[in-house]
Scaffold this motif. Structure first.
Motif, PDB file in Angstrom:
ATOM      1  N   ILE A  80       0.840  -1.201   0.000  1.00  0.00           N
ATOM      2  CA  ILE A  80       0.000   0.000   0.000  1.00  0.00           C
ATOM      3  C   ILE A  80       0.873   1.249   0.000  1.00  0.00           C
ATOM      4  CG2 ILE A  80      -1.627   1.369   1.382  1.00  0.00           C
ATOM      5  CD1 ILE A  80      -2.844  -1.307   2.309  1.00  0.00           C
ATOM      6  N   LYS A  81       1.922   1.225   0.817  1.00  0.00           N
ATOM      7  CA  LYS A  81       2.849   2.353   0.856  1.00  0.00           C
ATOM      8  C   LYS A  81       3.542   2.533  -0.498  1.00  0.00           C
ATOM      9  CE  LYS A  81       3.881   1.887   5.811  1.00  0.00           C
ATOM     10  NZ  LYS A  81       4.941   1.586   6.803  1.00  0.00           N
ATOM     11  N   ALA A  82       3.887   1.394  -1.111  1.00  0.00           N
ATOM     12  CA  ALA A  82       4.566   1.452  -2.406  1.00  0.00           C
ATOM     13  C   ALA A  82       3.655   2.026  -3.487  1.00  0.00           C
ATOM     14  CB  ALA A  82       5.049   0.057  -2.807  1.00  0.00           C
ATOM     15  N   VAL A  83       2.367   1.649  -3.447  1.00  0.00           N
ATOM     16  CA  VAL A  83       1.401   2.189  -4.405  1.00  0.00           C
ATOM     17  C   VAL A  83       1.323   3.705  -4.268  1.00  0.00           C
ATOM     18  CG1 VAL A  83      -1.040   2.311  -5.021  1.00  0.00           C
ATOM     19  CG2 VAL A  83       0.019   0.094  -4.569  1.00  0.00           C
ATOM     20  N   GLN A  86       4.426   5.277  -5.600  1.00  0.00           N
ATOM     21  CA  GLN A  86       4.479   5.208  -7.049  1.00  0.00           C
ATOM     22  C   GLN A  86       3.745   6.390  -7.684  1.00  0.00           C
ATOM     23  OE1 GLN A  86       6.126   3.276  -9.083  1.00  0.00           O
ATOM     24  NE2 GLN A  86       5.209   4.092 -10.948  1.00  0.00           N
ATOM     25  N   HIS A  87       2.669   6.839  -7.050  1.00  0.00           N
ATOM     26  CA  HIS A  87       1.880   7.944  -7.595  1.00  0.00           C
ATOM     27  C   HIS A  87       2.434   9.308  -7.190  1.00  0.00           C
ATOM     28  CE1 HIS A  87      -1.443   5.719  -9.440  1.00  0.00           C
ATOM     29  NE2 HIS A  87      -1.263   4.832  -8.474  1.00  0.00           N
ATOM     30  N   THR A 278       4.042  -8.887  -3.924  1.00  0.00           N
ATOM     31  CA  THR A 278       4.805  -7.635  -3.901  1.00  0.00           C
ATOM     32  C   THR A 278       4.275  -6.661  -4.958  1.00  0.00           C
ATOM     33  OG1 THR A 278       6.825  -8.733  -3.159  1.00  0.00           O
ATOM     34  CG2 THR A 278       7.092  -6.602  -4.234  1.00  0.00           C
ATOM     35  N   PHE A 279       4.101  -5.405  -4.565  1.00  0.00           N
ATOM     36  CA  PHE A 279       3.776  -4.377  -5.553  1.00  0.00           C
ATOM     37  C   PHE A 279       5.082  -3.899  -6.161  1.00  0.00           C
ATOM     38  CE2 PHE A 279       3.350   0.080  -6.790  1.00  0.00           C
ATOM     39  CZ  PHE A 279       2.298  -0.019  -7.694  1.00  0.00           C
ATOM     40  N   LEU A 280       5.237  -4.118  -7.444  1.00  0.00           N
ATOM     41  CA  LEU A 280       6.477  -3.752  -8.126  1.00  0.00           C
ATOM     42  C   LEU A 280       6.409  -2.308  -8.607  1.00  0.00           C
ATOM     43  CD1 LEU A 280       7.023  -7.001 -10.233  1.00  0.00           C
ATOM     44  CD2 LEU A 280       8.188  -6.363  -8.119  1.00  0.00           C
ATOM     45  N   ARG A 281       7.324  -1.493  -8.112  1.00  0.00           N
ATOM     46  CA  ARG A 281       7.423  -0.116  -8.574  1.00  0.00           C
ATOM     47  C   ARG A 281       7.925  -0.113 -10.019  1.00  0.00           C
ATOM     48  NH1 ARG A 281       8.363   3.573  -4.343  1.00  0.00           N
ATOM     49  NH2 ARG A 281       8.302   5.144  -5.994  1.00  0.00           N
ATOM     50  N   SER A 282       7.693   0.980 -10.726  1.00  0.00           N
ATOM     51  CA  SER A 282       8.131   1.072 -12.130  1.00  0.00           C
ATOM     52  C   SER A 282       9.628   0.852 -12.256  1.00  0.00           C
ATOM     53  CB  SER A 282       7.748   2.440 -12.705  1.00  0.00           C
ATOM     54  OG  SER A 282       6.351   2.583 -12.792  1.00  0.00           O
TER      55      SER A 282
END
Length: 324
Positions: A80-83, A86-87, A278-282
């Motif tokens: 959630i923090k990574a999302v 990312q924005h 895992t949420f993968l950042r760009s």
């Protein structure tokens, strides 16, 4: 139930039930952790840890399930923090990589140099270790990526994607008798003492398999996890080296002769992996594609959507992986 309590029980488990070490790593007090763990257990109505006096002795069966789910929850919180990051700050953040010395020294420098130039605001950290240490680091969330070759059974909880194939060479000092043999056999090198990788590390098992199939026992007299250490002991005359071909430096290793051994040993495959969910950042997608150009964002996303490692291997079955 609080996230802090879940974090405490996960970290206590990660620190081998040492509450003092856990408190030190989390910059808090030992009594504070013990109190919060007790409160969580009281709320749940089950013990997470068994105790002998004031000491924790083991994780209970219920505790194993609770800790596993807690780890997943904490991973989702990080996602959630990574999302959000990312924005708000797409080109800022951190990237932690766990790998072996050979990868760090010989396979990654150009990739990392280009990555840092492209993402100067991303803090990149590399951790070197054994396959066990690498897998644990990523499983515990201390690292984002694992880059490894050996002991794939340790990475069953990760999504592992193939990057490239590699093989070995025989390393000897100039003037060594093996230099005169164009295509040495296992029988030829079985006469000599061997200096190579620690068992279960950087493709070592392929060496043992090749010797066993040829009916010989490898005379391994010295092992190390570091390719440069292996070269040092070859120079010292301890034995001939068997190591990754990519670990030969054409500038620094001119006093040694590398003999191709790809006809003796099956090739190994280096893979890159990350935790499921895992949420993968760009910039994480970009790093993977820089390291292995066939790992495009589209292909990585397809691999993530698959349920089993076998399905992911099949996805890359038609991809011609590079050979290093």
């Amino acid at each position: 139930m609080k996230l802090q309590q879940l974090r405490y029980i996960v970290e206590v488990a990660n620190h081998n039930l040492n509450v003092s070490a856990t408190a030190e790593s989390l910059y808090t007090s030992q009594p504070g952790i013990s109190k919060q763990v007790r409160m969580l257990e009281d709320e749940l109505g089950v013990q997470v840890f068994e105790r002998s006096g004031k000491h924790l002795t083991r994780v209970t069966p219920a505790g194993k399930d609770i800790i596993r789910i807690s780890s997943e929850i904490l991973g989702k919180v990080e996602s959630i923090k990574a999302v959000a990051s990312q924005h708000t700050h797409p080109d800022q953040g951190s990237l932690n990589i766990s790998t072996t010395h050979t990868q760090a020294r010989y396979a990654l420098p150009e990739v990392i140099q280009g990555f840092i130039e492209r993402y100067p605001k991303v803090s990149l950290h590399m951790h070197q270790g054994t396959p066990m240490q690498i897998s644990e680091s990523v499983a515990k969330g201390a690292s984002d990526f694992a880059i490894a070759t050996e002991a794939m059974h340790l990475y069953q909880d990760l999504i592992m994607l193939p990057c490239y194939h590699w093989n070995r060479c025989i390393l000897v000092p100039k003037g060594h008798p093996l230099v005169k043999i164009k295509k040495p056999t296992i029988a030829d090198i079985a006469h000599y003492s061997l200096v190579t990788y620690v068992f279960g590390f950087t493709g070592r098992s392929e060496l043992d398999i090749a010797f066993n199939e040829a009916g010989f026992e490898p005379n391994v007299v010295f092992t190390a996890t570091d390719a440069d250490v292996i070269k040092t002991y070859v120079r010292a005359g301890v034995g001939i080296g068997v190591l990754a071909s990519m670990a030969i430096d054409p500038v620094q290793d001119t006093d040694l002769v590398a003999i191709d051994a790809s006809h003796l040993f099956a090739s190994s495959t280096t893979k890159i992996g990350f935790r499921k969910g895992t949420f993968l950042r760009s910039y994480m997608y970009d790093f993977m594609e820089r390291f292995a150009p066939h790992l495009t964002r589209e292909r990585v996303d397809k691999a993530i959507a698959l349920k089993t490692a076998e399905e992911r291997d099949q996805l890359f079955a038609d991809v011609a992986l590079p050979l290093r």
